[in-house]
Design a protein around this motif. Sequence first.
Motif, short mmCIF file in Angstrom:
data_model
loop_
_atom_site.label_atom_id
_atom_site.label_comp_id
_atom_site.label_asym_id
_atom_site.label_seq_id
_atom_site.Cartn_x
_atom_site.Cartn_y
_atom_site.Cartn_z
N ILE A 59 -22.59 -13.44 3.86
CA ILE A 59 -22.83 -14.73 3.20
C ILE A 59 -23.02 -15.83 4.24
N ASN A 60 -22.17 -15.85 5.25
CA ASN A 60 -22.29 -16.88 6.28
C ASN A 60 -23.54 -16.70 7.14
N THR A 61 -23.87 -15.47 7.48
CA THR A 61 -24.99 -15.23 8.39
C THR A 61 -26.33 -15.32 7.69
N LEU A 62 -26.45 -14.77 6.50
CA LEU A 62 -27.75 -14.74 5.83
C LEU A 62 -28.03 -15.99 4.99
N TYR A 63 -27.05 -16.45 4.25
CA TYR A 63 -27.30 -17.50 3.28
C TYR A 63 -26.89 -18.90 3.75
N LEU A 64 -25.75 -19.02 4.38
CA LEU A 64 -25.22 -20.34 4.71
C LEU A 64 -25.47 -20.75 6.16
N MET A 122 -23.03 -15.15 -4.02
CA MET A 122 -23.77 -16.35 -3.61
C MET A 122 -24.26 -17.13 -4.82
N ALA A 123 -24.61 -16.45 -5.89
CA ALA A 123 -25.02 -17.15 -7.12
C ALA A 123 -23.84 -17.96 -7.68
#
Length: 167
Positions: free
Chosen positions: A19-24, A105-106
């Motif tokens: 979540i931190n690396t790809l999205y945020l 993430m949603a």
Amino acid sequence: IVLLLTQAVSLAFAVGNIINTLYLSKDNEMLFCLPVTPNQLFISKILMIYISELAVNACISIPLFVTLGSFSNFGASYYLSVIILIFLLPILPIVVAAFLSIPIMAVIKFLKKHTALSIIVVFSLVAACLWVYISLIGSIASDFNIADKQYETVRSINATILALGKK
């Protein structure tokens, strides 16, 4: 059992890492301006996550496997399979975490839009974790009463571990 626990912990950390690396990640906007395709960017970030998970799993698994192999007098084929297994172990938690990160993430995006609801959800999760922790400690503490139940508890734990080992 130790290997299963390390995979569960690896899954939990992989979800947060993905979540931190790809999205945020703040560098996504800059990296999309470079002459790379989104697939190349995605694969490079997943490989970065895989290498970090590989390092953590290797630090935990190698001593476990070497100790098991030396005490059990396994042959060279065991150590060759351990090398292959070390590289394969991080793949399952990363794949599962990648699929779990999409609905998480949603939910995060939904909660960012509703501040009051996000505060309620955070407090509820903290309260639930605290309740589970207190319940777990309370049940363990009552089982390890030195005067009453220690011997029976240790025997039941050993029987459970042996039954799991047979399976």
